[in-house]
Design a protein around this motif. Structure first.
Motif, mmCIF file in Angstrom:
data_model
loop_
_atom_site.group_PDB
_atom_site.id
_atom_site.type_symbol
_atom_site.label_atom_id
_atom_site.label_comp_id
_atom_site.label_asym_id
_atom_site.label_seq_id
_atom_site.Cartn_x
_atom_site.Cartn_y
_atom_site.Cartn_z
ATOM 1 N N GLN A 163 0.834 -1.199 0.000
ATOM 2 C CA GLN A 163 0.000 0.000 0.000
ATOM 3 C C GLN A 163 0.874 1.257 0.000
ATOM 4 O O GLN A 163 0.594 2.223 -0.723
ATOM 5 C CB GLN A 163 -0.900 -0.005 1.235
ATOM 6 N N PHE A 164 1.922 1.240 0.802
ATOM 7 C CA PHE A 164 2.828 2.380 0.902
ATOM 8 C C PHE A 164 3.470 2.686 -0.455
ATOM 9 O O PHE A 164 3.552 3.849 -0.874
ATOM 10 C CB PHE A 164 3.902 2.083 1.948
ATOM 11 N N MET A 165 3.922 1.649 -1.156
ATOM 12 C CA MET A 165 4.535 1.839 -2.471
ATOM 13 C C MET A 165 3.556 2.475 -3.451
ATOM 14 O O MET A 165 3.923 3.371 -4.226
ATOM 15 C CB MET A 165 5.012 0.496 -3.027
ATOM 16 N N ALA A 166 2.309 2.010 -3.421
ATOM 17 C CA ALA A 166 1.307 2.526 -4.352
ATOM 18 C C ALA A 166 1.039 4.005 -4.116
ATOM 19 O O ALA A 166 0.902 4.784 -5.060
ATOM 20 C CB ALA A 166 0.024 1.717 -4.230
ATOM 21 N N ALA B 116 3.296 -7.718 -8.755
ATOM 22 C CA ALA B 116 4.218 -8.105 -9.835
ATOM 23 C C ALA B 116 4.120 -7.127 -11.005
ATOM 24 O O ALA B 116 5.140 -6.692 -11.560
ATOM 25 C CB ALA B 116 3.910 -9.528 -10.294
ATOM 26 N N LEU B 117 2.890 -6.771 -11.410
ATOM 27 C CA LEU B 117 2.714 -5.819 -12.503
ATOM 28 C C LEU B 117 3.280 -4.452 -12.139
ATOM 29 O O LEU B 117 3.952 -3.799 -12.956
ATOM 30 C CB LEU B 117 1.224 -5.707 -12.854
ATOM 31 N N PHE B 118 3.032 -4.024 -10.921
ATOM 32 C CA PHE B 118 3.533 -2.727 -10.451
ATOM 33 C C PHE B 118 5.068 -2.700 -10.476
ATOM 34 O O PHE B 118 5.678 -1.720 -10.922
ATOM 35 C CB PHE B 118 3.021 -2.476 -9.033
ATOM 36 N N THR B 119 5.699 -3.776 -9.994
ATOM 37 C CA THR B 119 7.165 -3.839 -9.943
ATOM 38 C C THR B 119 7.766 -3.856 -11.338
ATOM 39 O O THR B 119 8.740 -3.148 -11.623
ATOM 40 C CB THR B 119 7.611 -5.082 -9.158
ATOM 41 N N ALA C 81 -1.349 -0.993 -9.393
ATOM 42 C CA ALA C 81 -1.801 -0.472 -8.104
ATOM 43 C C ALA C 81 -3.292 -0.710 -7.911
ATOM 44 O O ALA C 81 -3.747 -1.015 -6.803
ATOM 45 C CB ALA C 81 -1.485 1.019 -8.005
ATOM 46 N N ALA C 82 -4.080 -0.583 -8.982
ATOM 47 C CA ALA C 82 -5.530 -0.793 -8.890
ATOM 48 C C ALA C 82 -5.874 -2.242 -8.572
ATOM 49 O O ALA C 82 -6.916 -2.518 -7.959
ATOM 50 C CB ALA C 82 -6.204 -0.388 -10.202
ATOM 51 N N LEU C 83 -5.018 -3.174 -8.974
ATOM 52 C CA LEU C 83 -5.228 -4.579 -8.634
ATOM 53 C C LEU C 83 -4.718 -4.887 -7.232
ATOM 54 O O LEU C 83 -5.308 -5.699 -6.505
ATOM 55 C CB LEU C 83 -4.520 -5.470 -9.660
ATOM 56 N N GLY D 233 2.903 7.716 2.857
ATOM 57 C CA GLY D 233 3.373 7.546 1.488
ATOM 58 C C GLY D 233 3.352 8.841 0.710
ATOM 59 O O GLY D 233 4.275 9.141 -0.064
ATOM 60 N N ALA D 234 2.292 9.647 0.909
ATOM 61 C CA ALA D 234 2.182 10.917 0.196
ATOM 62 C C ALA D 234 3.289 11.888 0.597
ATOM 63 O O ALA D 234 3.857 12.591 -0.245
ATOM 64 C CB ALA D 234 0.814 11.540 0.462
ATOM 65 N N VAL D 235 3.616 11.921 1.898
ATOM 66 C CA VAL D 235 4.644 12.837 2.384
ATOM 67 C C VAL D 235 6.046 12.315 2.059
ATOM 68 O O VAL D 235 6.897 13.050 1.547
ATOM 69 C CB VAL D 235 4.489 13.054 3.903
ATOM 70 N N VAL D 236 6.271 11.032 2.333
ATOM 71 C CA VAL D 236 7.596 10.448 2.085
ATOM 72 C C VAL D 236 7.924 10.498 0.598
ATOM 73 O O VAL D 236 9.098 10.650 0.216
ATOM 74 C CB VAL D 236 7.650 8.999 2.619
ATOM 75 N N GLY D 237 6.894 10.405 -0.259
ATOM 76 C CA GLY D 237 7.130 10.483 -1.698
ATOM 77 C C GLY D 237 7.817 11.776 -2.078
ATOM 78 O O GLY D 237 8.772 11.785 -2.886
ATOM 79 N N GLN D 238 7.369 12.888 -1.502
ATOM 80 C CA GLN D 238 7.982 14.176 -1.829
ATOM 81 C C GLN D 238 9.392 14.278 -1.245
ATOM 82 O O GLN D 238 10.306 14.812 -1.884
ATOM 83 C CB GLN D 238 7.097 15.298 -1.297
#
Length: 514
Positions: free
Chosen positions: A60-63, A124-127, A153-155, A187-192
């Motif tokens: 979830q965090f990665m997405a 797997a698709l995301f990676t 991510a949607a899956l 995830g939103a904050v760490v992404g930036q």
């Protein structure tokens, strides 16, 4: 009776006593062994549950991370790939558009083929798509691979909430929900922050590419560990297997309807809200009406509608979903507008702008992980009190940046308070929305809830971003004025949300569940 008889009787009694003692000791030993074996099984289940939770939350965090990490790298991408403005927009937005469009379909695929298998397939698709993004040689390639990332991510994402609902109970579920919401906000904050670090480091001269490649080793690790934890997870017992359970008419109507709704919301403010955007929005709203009719027809002929009516009628689901849409929308809209103010208005570097959000992430983590430990009688009130705290924090932050000031300690305190309030809102609302959903509807309900949250995120960025851009001008003072206007609007919306959440609590206590 002679002495021998007396001795024989005494011996017999002693032998009987020994047998009874031995038997009792044996029973006690057997029970002790059973208890120890039971303890070992519980320990193994606890350890397996912890591993499972880490795998789910990390996915979830990665997405969430990938929705924001690209923003910081956008200028370098534009220069390296010679991307046009429209091409850059699609690199950033393609992920979000595909993600929002396919969430409900991804949820149903989990019910058909098994939530664990769907999670691993999405991961797997995301990676793989992340690797392809990092190696892309043109703008067109990167846009396609970003859309594939969004599809993965949607899956992946709907299965996370569903598996938490199905695999954890009581306090463990509450703790899992706390980690889940922390992954969403963090995830939103760490992404930036991470995006700024990776782009500034320019590892081996790779520029922007590590913002995608960083997903590959983590994704592979999660796949290996996740296969052991989830590889055997199949469809629901008794469920009709195979593609026959996929509501094809519903997918064919819902996907383009969501596309028509999300594209103008994501692209509109950059394009100056052209006529085609309003036409698409109207078409999307009409498409959702057609989708409702199609779902009713599918249910009438005994099919499996993509969103069963019984799911939407689950007590508390829609009222909680609407409140979550508002909460996630205001949170993402705030992150977006503050980033614009810090970087465009004050001239902060991407890294410095990202680090500004650290107090918010800490506040969110604290309340997100601790609200579940509150007594039950208090927990019901946490949601609307959290909205109220968020409203006060927005007013405080508006005052801190007024007149072109950087904000300083006052802004940091406001960010921490906002994080505390948001963490106190999202977890309890999710628990309330899903708490009375029947087990067989867990997957579909999770898909609906996650979709509402994603639409809220897109709507928040579009609405509050447009508010900020419409009010801003050149220079720190003009940007600060726009920030103040936007923060006051955010505070007003959260006051309304606090009243809404309070009314829901009152209605539930009176037996009138929304």
């Amino acid at each position: 009776m002679n002495d021998t008889d007396l001795m024989s009787g005494s011996d017999a009694r002693r032998e009987g006593d020994v047998e009874r003692v031995t038997s009792a000791l044996g029973d006690a030993g057997e029970k002790s062994g059973q208890r120890q074996a039971g303890d070992r099984r519980r320990d193994r289940r606890g350890a397996a549950g912890t591993v499972l939770l880490v795998v789910l939350v990390a996915g979830q965090f990665m997405a969430v991370l990938d929705a924001s990490i690209v923003n910081v790298a956008a200028p370098v991408m534009r220069s390296d790939l010679h991307a046009s403005g429209a091409g850059l927009q699609w690199i950033i937005a393609g992920y979000t558009i595909a993600y929002a469009m396919l969430l409900i379909t991804g949820s149903r695929l989990g019910a058909i083929f098994g939530y664990g298998r769907a999670y691993l397939g999405g991961l797997a698709l995301f990676t793989l798509a992340s690797l392809a993004c990092g190696l892309a040689g043109s703008t067109g390639e990167l846009v396609v691979f970003r859309c594939l990332q969004g599809a993965g991510a949607a899956l992946l994402v709907p299965q996370v909430l569903t598996l938490i609902q199905r695999r954890f109970e009581g306090r463990r579920r509450t703790a899992a929900m706390g980690l889940y919401q922390t992954a969403i906000a963090g995830g939103a904050v760490v992404g930036q922050i991470l995006g700024g670090v990776l782009v500034s480091a320019d590892l081996f001269g790779t520029g922007w590419r590590p913002v995608f490649l960083v997903n590959v080793p983590l994704g592979l690790l999660l796949l290996v560990v996740g296969w052991r934890a989830l590889g055997g997870d199949g469809p629901d017992p008794g469920a009709r297997p195979g593609w026959g359970r996929l509501d094809v008419p519903g997918v064919l109507v819902l996907a383009p309807a969501m596309l028509a709704l999300v594209v103008p919301l994501v692209m509109g403010h950059e394009q100056g809200w052209p006529v085609w955007g309003w036409v698409m929005l109207a078409a999307g709203i009409a498409g959702m009406g057609v989708f409702a009719l199609v779902e009713r027809a599918v249910a009438a002929r005994g099919g499996s509608p993509l969103v069963p009516g019984a799911v939407l009628r689950s007590p508390g689901l829609m009222s909680g979903g609407i409140a979550l849409l508002i909460a996630v929308g205001s949170y993402n809209g705030f992150l977006f507008t503050l980033a614009l103010h810090l970087q465009s208005g004050l001239g902060d570097s991407p890294l410095r702008a990202g680090l500004t959000y650290v107090p918010c992430a800490i506040g969110f983590a604290v309340s997100g992980l601790w609200w579940g430990r509150l007594p039950e009688r208090i927990r019901a009130h946490v949601g609307y009190l959290g909205f109220a705290l968020v409203s006060v924090s927005y007013v405080g932050m508006a005052a801190s940046v007024h007149g072109g000031r950087e904000g300083g300690v006052a802004l940091a305190v406001g960010l921490a308070a906002m994080g505390l309030g948001q963490g106190a809102v999202i977890g309890p609302l999710m628990a309330s929305a899903l708490g009375r959903v029947r087990a067989e509807h867990a997957g579909d309900a999770s898909g609906v809830l996650v979709t509402l949250m994603q639409v809220g995120a897109v709507l928040g960025v579009a609405t509050y971003g447009t508010t900020f851009l419409s009010a801003t001008g050149v220079g720190a003072h003009a940007s600060a004025h726009a920030a103040v206007v936007t923060f006051v609007a955010l505070a007003a919306v959260n006051v309304c949300a606090a009243v809404w959440a309070w009314r829901v609590v009152v209605g539930q206590r009176a037996g009138r569940v929304a």
